[in-house]
Design an enzyme around this catalytic site. Structure first.
Site, PDB file in Angstrom:
ATOM      1  N   SER A  42       0.702  -0.991   0.135  1.00 27.56           N
ATOM      2  CA  SER A  42       0.031   0.029   0.109  1.00 27.56           C
ATOM      3  C   SER A  42       0.714   1.285   0.102  1.00 27.56           C
ATOM      4  CB  SER A  42      -0.858   0.108   1.167  1.00 27.56           C
ATOM      5  OG  SER A  42      -2.232  -0.822   0.841  1.00 27.56           O
ATOM      6  N   LYS A  45      -0.382   3.606  -2.493  1.00 27.99           N
ATOM      7  CA  LYS A  45      -1.296   4.724  -2.480  1.00 27.99           C
ATOM      8  C   LYS A  45      -0.818   5.994  -2.543  1.00 27.99           C
ATOM      9  CE  LYS A  45      -4.764   1.751  -0.468  1.00 27.99           C
ATOM     10  NZ  LYS A  45      -3.914   0.533  -0.082  1.00 27.99           N
ATOM     11  N   SER A  99      -5.951   3.286   4.339  1.00 29.99           N
ATOM     12  CA  SER A  99      -5.394   2.469   3.567  1.00 29.99           C
ATOM     13  C   SER A  99      -6.450   1.597   3.038  1.00 29.99           C
ATOM     14  CB  SER A  99      -4.263   1.579   4.072  1.00 29.99           C
ATOM     15  OG  SER A  99      -3.139   1.093   2.964  1.00 29.99           O
ATOM     16  N   LYS A 204       3.035   6.499   5.705  1.00 29.47           N
ATOM     17  CA  LYS A 204       2.234   5.268   4.987  1.00 29.47           C
ATOM     18  C   LYS A 204       2.726   4.233   5.342  1.00 29.47           C
ATOM     19  CE  LYS A 204      -1.032   4.200   2.468  1.00 29.47           C
ATOM     20  NZ  LYS A 204      -1.291   2.973   3.519  1.00 29.47           N
TER      21      LYS A 204
END
Length: 299
Positions: A42, A45, A99, A204
């Site tokens: 992820s 993203k 997420s 993140k």
């Protein structure tokens, strides 16, 4: 960027790939397999968010979550139901902070020109940032074919930090989002966000079976700014302890924190959060769980 192999030996990182760069000078503080290409889960993203924001779409426009946004590859769960209509701004928040994969898929699907135009824009952005070892095939990070290196991801993190919307969302510990008329609380997937003693400017996390536990963070400590990329840690506890070691080094305390499971408690800093790692036994696997608690001051 000059990479020092000596820095990699200074701390026993558990993550398979590590790169920590001092933002103001470009000096490499730590490096371990920074050029190794690996799945990034992820962390993808952040790229999705940049491409969406570059399109300057109406962030108040309602987006309906559709069946095609549902993850059919990993069958991951989501707290965003099909049929929910949410402003694009909140969809972006769900994709970055918690997420959510359906949210990221919906952002790509509603990109001007559709999903094909989104993929073209991603490739263009990757090239513009000089991320020569990066391939991103879809917007969520669920695919193991979304691959990059720690060195490339430092470039992505630096670029993402220039988007105020991304830095605001990824450094928010939690938020309430209206889902079908009900206020639902969502939390940041990085439990260090909002923890005492941590000044985080970008964050993140990522996880898939192929990618392991991944993390991008920009931190400030002792007047210094640094970007860290951690890829393919075997457990959340390992990823967290690697982050603690980086922060301790930036603060000038170079004694490494042990990443061994038998070291159950680690204090991030004097006056900071205490980390308790417990190992539980499931029916087929052993799982490490991290709990962040506040230590009590002795009076």
């Amino acid at each position: 960027m000059t990479i020092s192999s000596a820095a990699a030996l200074a701390v026993p990182f558990g993550s398979q790939s590590v790169l920590v760069v001092e933002d103001d000078t470009g000096k490499v503080l730590f490096e371990k397999n920074a050029s190794t290409v690996a799945p990034i889960a992820s962390l993808t993203k952040l790229m999705t968010a940049m491409v969406v924001l570059d399109a300057h779409q109406d962030m108040n426009e309602p987006i309906e979550i559709e069946k095609e946004d549902v993850d059919m590859l990993k069958h991951s769960s989501s707290r965003v139901p099909v049929g929910a209509t949410i402003p694009r701004r909140d969809v972006l928040q769900l994709a970055l902070m918690s997420s959510d994969n359906r949210a990221a898929a919906a952002l790509a699907r509603t990109y001007p020109g559709g999903i094909d135009a989104f993929h073209v824009a991603v490739k263009r952005k990757i090239a513009a940032l000089g991320m020569t070892q990066t391939v991103l095939e879809e917007p969520t990070g669920l695919s193991p074919h979304n691959r990059s290196t720690a060195a490339d991801l430092v470039k992505m993190a630096t670029a993402a930090s220039n988007y105020p919307e991304i830095t605001r969302i990824t450094t928010s510990p939690k938020d309430l989002i209206n889902i079908k008329g009900r206020e639902v609380e969502y939390h940041n997937t990085n439990r260090l966000v909002g923890a005492k003693g941590w000044d985080i400017g970008l964050s993140k996390t990522g996880y898939t079976l192929e990618a392991g536990r991944c993390l991008i963070m920009r931190i400030k400590a002792a007047g210094k700014n640094a970007t860290m990329v951690l890829l393919n840690a075997g457990a959340s506890s390992v990823r967290l302890l690697d982050a603690l070691n980086v922060r301790r080094h930036v603060l000038g305390d170079t004694a490494p924190v042990s990443t061994r499971a038998e070291s159950p408690r680690v204090r991030a800093s004097v006056g900071g959060p205490r980390i308790r790692a417990s190992v539980g036994r499931g029916s087929h696997h052993r799982h490490r769980h991290m709990v962040v608690t506040r230590h009590r001051r002795h009076r």
